[in-house]
Enzyme design. Structure first.
Site, PDB file in Angstrom:
ATOM      1  N   SER A   1      71.839 -84.005  11.135  1.00 38.25           N
ATOM      2  CA  SER A   1      71.952 -84.325   9.709  1.00 38.25           C
ATOM      3  C   SER A   1      72.729 -85.619   9.456  1.00 38.25           C
ATOM      4  O   SER A   1      73.688 -85.933  10.174  1.00 38.25           O
ATOM      5  CB  SER A   1      72.679 -83.162   9.017  1.00 38.25           C
ATOM      6  OG  SER A   1      73.130 -83.548   7.748  1.00 38.25           O
TER       7      SER A   1
ATOM      8  N   GLU B   1      74.816 -85.854   7.328  1.00 38.56           N
ATOM      9  CA  GLU B   1      76.191 -85.445   7.030  1.00 38.56           C
ATOM     10  C   GLU B   1      77.130 -85.769   8.199  1.00 38.56           C
ATOM     11  O   GLU B   1      78.340 -85.832   8.020  1.00 38.56           O
ATOM     12  CB  GLU B   1      76.256 -83.952   6.711  1.00 38.56           C
ATOM     13  CG  GLU B   1      75.849 -83.618   5.297  1.00 38.56           C
ATOM     14  CD  GLU B   1      76.833 -84.146   4.248  1.00 38.56           C
ATOM     15  OE1 GLU B   1      78.024 -83.840   4.340  1.00 38.56           O
ATOM     16  OE2 GLU B   1      76.405 -84.880   3.349  1.00 38.56           O
TER      17      GLU B   1
ATOM     18  N   TYR C   1      80.586 -78.198   7.776  1.00 40.40           N
ATOM     19  CA  TYR C   1      79.158 -78.312   8.120  1.00 40.40           C
ATOM     20  C   TYR C   1      78.907 -79.572   8.962  1.00 40.40           C
ATOM     21  O   TYR C   1      78.261 -79.509  10.012  1.00 40.40           O
ATOM     22  CB  TYR C   1      78.329 -78.361   6.826  1.00 40.40           C
ATOM     23  CG  TYR C   1      76.864 -78.710   7.050  1.00 40.40           C
ATOM     24  CD1 TYR C   1      75.953 -77.748   7.456  1.00 40.40           C
ATOM     25  CD2 TYR C   1      76.404 -80.014   6.850  1.00 40.40           C
ATOM     26  CE1 TYR C   1      74.606 -78.077   7.663  1.00 40.40           C
ATOM     27  CE2 TYR C   1      75.079 -80.338   7.051  1.00 40.40           C
ATOM     28  CZ  TYR C   1      74.177 -79.372   7.457  1.00 40.40           C
ATOM     29  OH  TYR C   1      72.860 -79.703   7.667  1.00 40.40           O
TER      30      TYR C   1
HETATM   31  P1  NAP Z   1      67.571 -73.836   4.513  1.00 42.54           P
HETATM   32  O1  NAP Z   1      66.496 -73.847   3.479  1.00 42.54           O
HETATM   33  O2  NAP Z   1      68.962 -73.455   4.119  1.00 42.54           O
HETATM   34  O3  NAP Z   1      67.083 -72.867   5.692  1.00 42.54           O
HETATM   35  C1  NAP Z   1      67.970 -72.421   6.694  1.00 42.54           C
HETATM   36  C2  NAP Z   1      67.275 -71.400   7.552  1.00 42.54           C
HETATM   37  O4  NAP Z   1      68.201 -70.908   8.544  1.00 42.54           O
HETATM   38  C3  NAP Z   1      66.790 -70.143   6.774  1.00 42.54           C
HETATM   39  O5  NAP Z   1      65.560 -69.740   7.317  1.00 42.54           O
HETATM   40  C4  NAP Z   1      67.870 -69.130   7.101  1.00 42.54           C
HETATM   41  O6  NAP Z   1      67.440 -67.798   7.007  1.00 42.54           O
HETATM   42  C5  NAP Z   1      68.143 -69.487   8.548  1.00 42.54           C
HETATM   43  N1  NAP Z   1      69.415 -68.947   9.038  1.00 42.54           N
HETATM   44  C6  NAP Z   1      70.650 -69.102   8.495  1.00 42.54           C
HETATM   45  N2  NAP Z   1      71.561 -68.444   9.220  1.00 42.54           N
HETATM   46  C7  NAP Z   1      70.909 -67.851  10.246  1.00 42.54           C
HETATM   47  C8  NAP Z   1      71.306 -67.030  11.334  1.00 42.54           C
HETATM   48  N3  NAP Z   1      72.570 -66.662  11.514  1.00 42.54           N
HETATM   49  N4  NAP Z   1      70.346 -66.608  12.221  1.00 42.54           N
HETATM   50  C9  NAP Z   1      69.046 -66.957  12.038  1.00 42.54           C
HETATM   51  N5  NAP Z   1      68.613 -67.720  11.015  1.00 42.54           N
HETATM   52  C10 NAP Z   1      69.530 -68.167  10.131  1.00 42.54           C
HETATM   53  O7  NAP Z   1      67.679 -75.269   5.225  1.00 42.54           O
HETATM   54  P2  NAP Z   1      66.609 -76.470   5.268  1.00 42.54           P
HETATM   55  O8  NAP Z   1      66.862 -77.365   4.115  1.00 42.54           O
HETATM   56  O9  NAP Z   1      65.249 -75.918   5.515  1.00 42.54           O
HETATM   57  O10 NAP Z   1      67.123 -77.258   6.560  1.00 42.54           O
HETATM   58  C11 NAP Z   1      66.633 -76.937   7.861  1.00 42.54           C
HETATM   59  C12 NAP Z   1      67.626 -77.454   8.899  1.00 42.54           C
HETATM   60  O11 NAP Z   1      67.768 -78.874   8.754  1.00 42.54           O
HETATM   61  C13 NAP Z   1      69.039 -76.897   8.779  1.00 42.54           C
HETATM   62  O12 NAP Z   1      69.581 -76.828  10.075  1.00 42.54           O
HETATM   63  C14 NAP Z   1      69.787 -77.952   7.983  1.00 42.54           C
HETATM   64  O13 NAP Z   1      71.160 -77.890   8.256  1.00 42.54           O
HETATM   65  C15 NAP Z   1      69.136 -79.206   8.530  1.00 42.54           C
HETATM   66  N6  NAP Z   1      69.098 -80.368   7.635  1.00 42.54           N
HETATM   67  C16 NAP Z   1      68.604 -80.240   6.379  1.00 42.54           C
HETATM   68  C17 NAP Z   1      68.511 -81.359   5.567  1.00 42.54           C
HETATM   69  C18 NAP Z   1      67.933 -81.290   4.174  1.00 42.54           C
HETATM   70  O14 NAP Z   1      68.155 -82.236   3.404  1.00 42.54           O
HETATM   71  N7  NAP Z   1      67.178 -80.245   3.839  1.00 42.54           N
HETATM   72  C19 NAP Z   1      68.925 -82.619   6.069  1.00 42.54           C
HETATM   73  C20 NAP Z   1      69.397 -82.689   7.366  1.00 42.54           C
HETATM   74  C21 NAP Z   1      69.479 -81.558   8.166  1.00 42.54           C
HETATM   75  P3  NAP Z   1      67.460 -67.001   5.582  1.00 42.54           P
HETATM   76  O15 NAP Z   1      66.191 -67.420   4.883  1.00 42.54           O
HETATM   77  O16 NAP Z   1      67.491 -65.596   6.018  1.00 42.54           O
HETATM   78  O17 NAP Z   1      68.698 -67.454   4.849  1.00 42.54           O
HETATM   79  O1  F7E Z   2      74.712 -82.326  -2.658  1.00 45.28           O
HETATM   80  C1  F7E Z   2      76.785 -83.659  -5.340  1.00 45.28           C
HETATM   81  C2  F7E Z   2      77.463 -83.194  -4.060  1.00 45.28           C
HETATM   82  O2  F7E Z   2      74.423 -79.958  -1.963  1.00 45.28           O
HETATM   83  C3  F7E Z   2      74.344 -83.682  -2.847  1.00 45.28           C
HETATM   84  C4  F7E Z   2      71.995 -80.350   2.820  1.00 45.28           C
HETATM   85  O3  F7E Z   2      70.599 -80.163   2.946  1.00 45.28           O
HETATM   86  O4  F7E Z   2      71.763 -82.734   2.743  1.00 45.28           O
HETATM   87  C5  F7E Z   2      72.261 -81.619   2.040  1.00 45.28           C
HETATM   88  O5  F7E Z   2      73.664 -81.737   1.833  1.00 45.28           O
HETATM   89  C6  F7E Z   2      75.437 -84.405  -3.618  1.00 45.28           C
HETATM   90  C7  F7E Z   2      76.844 -84.178  -3.068  1.00 45.28           C
HETATM   91  O6  F7E Z   2      73.365 -81.839  -0.611  1.00 45.28           O
HETATM   92  C8  F7E Z   2      76.689 -80.785  -7.541  1.00 45.28           C
HETATM   93  O7  F7E Z   2      78.883 -83.307  -4.184  1.00 45.28           O
HETATM   94  C9  F7E Z   2      77.258 -82.862  -7.677  1.00 45.28           C
HETATM   95  O8  F7E Z   2      77.545 -85.377  -3.075  1.00 45.28           O
HETATM   96  O9  F7E Z   2      72.414 -81.261  -2.779  1.00 45.28           O
HETATM   97  P1  F7E Z   2      73.692 -81.252  -2.042  1.00 45.28           P
HETATM   98  P2  F7E Z   2      74.294 -82.446   0.543  1.00 45.28           P
HETATM   99  O10 F7E Z   2      75.682 -82.000   0.428  1.00 45.28           O
HETATM  100  O11 F7E Z   2      74.043 -83.914   0.584  1.00 45.28           O
HETATM  101  C10 F7E Z   2      72.327 -82.923   4.049  1.00 45.28           C
HETATM  102  C11 F7E Z   2      71.663 -84.133   4.669  1.00 45.28           C
HETATM  103  C12 F7E Z   2      72.291 -81.708   4.885  1.00 45.28           C
HETATM  104  O12 F7E Z   2      72.183 -81.773   6.112  1.00 45.28           O
HETATM  105  C13 F7E Z   2      72.611 -80.418   4.219  1.00 45.28           C
HETATM  106  O13 F7E Z   2      72.105 -79.324   4.979  1.00 45.28           O
HETATM  107  O14 F7E Z   2      75.442 -83.887  -4.949  1.00 45.28           O
HETATM  108  N1  F7E Z   2      76.823 -82.663  -6.416  1.00 45.28           N
HETATM  109  N2  F7E Z   2      77.201 -81.746  -8.388  1.00 45.28           N
HETATM  110  C14 F7E Z   2      76.442 -81.372  -6.300  1.00 45.28           C
HETATM  111  N3  F7E Z   2      75.932 -80.690  -5.257  1.00 45.28           N
HETATM  112  C15 F7E Z   2      75.629 -79.383  -5.444  1.00 45.28           C
HETATM  113  N4  F7E Z   2      75.088 -78.661  -4.433  1.00 45.28           N
HETATM  114  N5  F7E Z   2      75.870 -78.749  -6.659  1.00 45.28           N
HETATM  115  C16 F7E Z   2      76.398 -79.411  -7.725  1.00 45.28           C
HETATM  116  O15 F7E Z   2      76.609 -78.842  -8.789  1.00 45.28           O
END
Ligand code: NAP
Ligand code: F7E
Length: 323
Positions: free
Chosen positions: A128, A130, A151
């Site tokens: 990520s 992050e 995270y």
């Molecule tokens: P998500 O919607 O939160 O999906 C997470 C998945 O992990 C869900 O299927 C969840 O199951 C499963 N999970 C959580 N805890 C588990 C456990 N203990 N054992 C088995 N499965 C578990 O996340 P996403 O947005 O699809 O992201 C996919 C991956 O990419 C994650 O690793 C995330 O950190 C990473 N990532 C995401 C982004 C983004 O912007 N979306 C960017 C960079 C990296 P449940 O459905 O049961 O909760």
């Molecule tokens: O926040 C700000 C918050 O929670 C984006 C995950 O998929 O991307 C995701 O992480 C921004 C942050 O995503 C609210 O402070 C303001 O600056 O949508 P987010 P994230 O933290 O960038 C990365 C790449 C991952 O890997 C992660 O799994 O928005 N913000 N107000 C807020 N964020 C949330 N959630 N809620 C608010 O009310």
């Protein structure tokens, strides 16, 4: 027919990836964890005309190393996409120990199960942006990590575990360092979906205000459908490697609100209220990815603009709520 195993198949990315791999002719297996109510709504798209699901689901949990080993042995995959994680940055401050275990050690457990099984599957780690945290933009594969949340710290551990298994055991293990990617299937407590859902709820008359935290944060937001194609390309590359996937464009949370509300003729300033509950103990101020390497070596480019992404999400939420 190649066999793929996806952890986190019930999540946003897992559902798009399963769809993509099925369309490419893969036999697709997914790991789901047991919950008191079935949490498979995102997989409904994969139901056939007769209601049959065309992918195989297996119970498993990242907290259960032996279960992971048994599953890898039973499925015998050619490719493993490790997507499962506690993926919410804000929540990771509230449950840091759990997040480290699932998001950090969970990756090590899958890698170790793969190694012990003797299976030669290619391994994808969902790393990520992050991990970059406070490193100044733009960020690419050479940018040093400075994570700003439990995270982010857990993802740095998982990133290096992946590199370490590649270097130690010659495994085909690659990191996709993905910047934020969103869709109508995004979890409702991530900021994009929270905003687009609120716009639809306000139109439907069931919500009056939208409470948000830091409106100045800048993010590089793309469409999840494009990014799962990138994951697949990373595992088709001739050697294991690490790649940034991003759009190369950043927008603020405030701009996100402007685009989402103005799409339906509303002024966001009349509805958005700042709520300190949503500030994080440490913030990641500015993420902007440079996807040049993925473009050059994988031929990967994102297809969806920021405006298209946000307006599509608003339209999807309106359709769902009948607003
Ligand atoms: P998500 O919607 O939160 O999906 C997470 C998945 O992990 C869900 O299927 C969840 O199951 C499963 N999970 C959580 N805890 C588990 C456990 N203990 N054992 C088995 N499965 C578990 O996340 P996403 O947005 O699809 O992201 C996919 C991956 O990419 C994650 O690793 C995330 O950190 C990473 N990532 C995401 C982004 C983004 O912007 N979306 C960017 C960079 C990296 P449940 O459905 O049961 O909760
Ligand atoms: O926040 C700000 C918050 O929670 C984006 C995950 O998929 O991307 C995701 O992480 C921004 C942050 O995503 C609210 O402070 C303001 O600056 O949508 P987010 P994230 O933290 O960038 C990365 C790449 C991952 O890997 C992660 O799994 O928005 N913000 N107000 C807020 N964020 C949330 N959630 N809620 C608010 O009310």
């Amino acid at each position: 027919m190649p066999i793929a195993l996806i952890t986190g198949v019930s999540g946003q990315d897992g559902s798009y990836l399963a769809q993509l791999l099925l369309a490419k002719g893969y036999e697709v297996h997914g790991i789901v964890r047991r919950s008191s109510v079935l949490n498979r709504s995102r997989l409904e798209q994969l139901h056939g005309a007769n209601g049959a699901v065309s992918l195989a689901l297996h119970y498993g949990d990242l907290d259960d190393p032996l279960g992971l080993l048994r599953l890898i042995e039973a499925v015998g995959p050619d490719e493993i996409y490790h997507l499962a994680a506690q993926s919410h940055v804000g929540v990771s401050f509230e449950i840091p120990d759990y997040t480290s275990s699932v998001t950090g050690l969970g990756t090590l457990r899958v890698l170790e199960a793969l190694r012990l099984s003797g299976c030669q599957a290619r391994f994808y780690q969902a790393s990520s942006s992050e991990m970059f945290g406070s490193a100044p933009p733009p960020q690419n594969e050479q940018t040093p990590f400075h994570p700003r949340s439990p995270y982010g710290v857990a993802k740095v551990f998982a990133y290096w575990a992946t590199v370490n298994y590649r270097e130690s055991y010659g495994m085909f293990a690659s990191n996709g360092i993905l910047f934020n990617h969103e869709s109508p299937r995004r979890g409702e407590n991530f900021v994009t979906r929270k905003v687009t859902r609120a716009v639809a709820s306000i139109l439907a008359g069931t919500q009056r205000e939208l409470h948000l935290g830091n409106l100045d944060a800048m993010r590089d937001w793309g469409f999840a459908g494009d990014y799962v194609e990138g994951m697949w390309r990373i595992l088709q590359h001739d050697q294991p490697d690490d790649f940034v996937l991003a759009t190369g464009e950043a927008h603020s949370v405030r701009e996100l609100c402007e685009v989402a509300f103005s799409h339906v003729g509303l002024d966001h300033e009349k509805y958005v209220a700042i709520d300190p509950r949503y500030f994080r103990p440490a913030e990641v101020d500015f993420l902007l990815g440079d996807p040049a390497k993925a473009n050059r070596l994988l031929g990967w480019t994102p297809s969806t603009t920021f405006r298209q992404l946000v307006t599509t999400m608003v339209d999807a939420d309106r359709a769902e709520l009948g607003a």
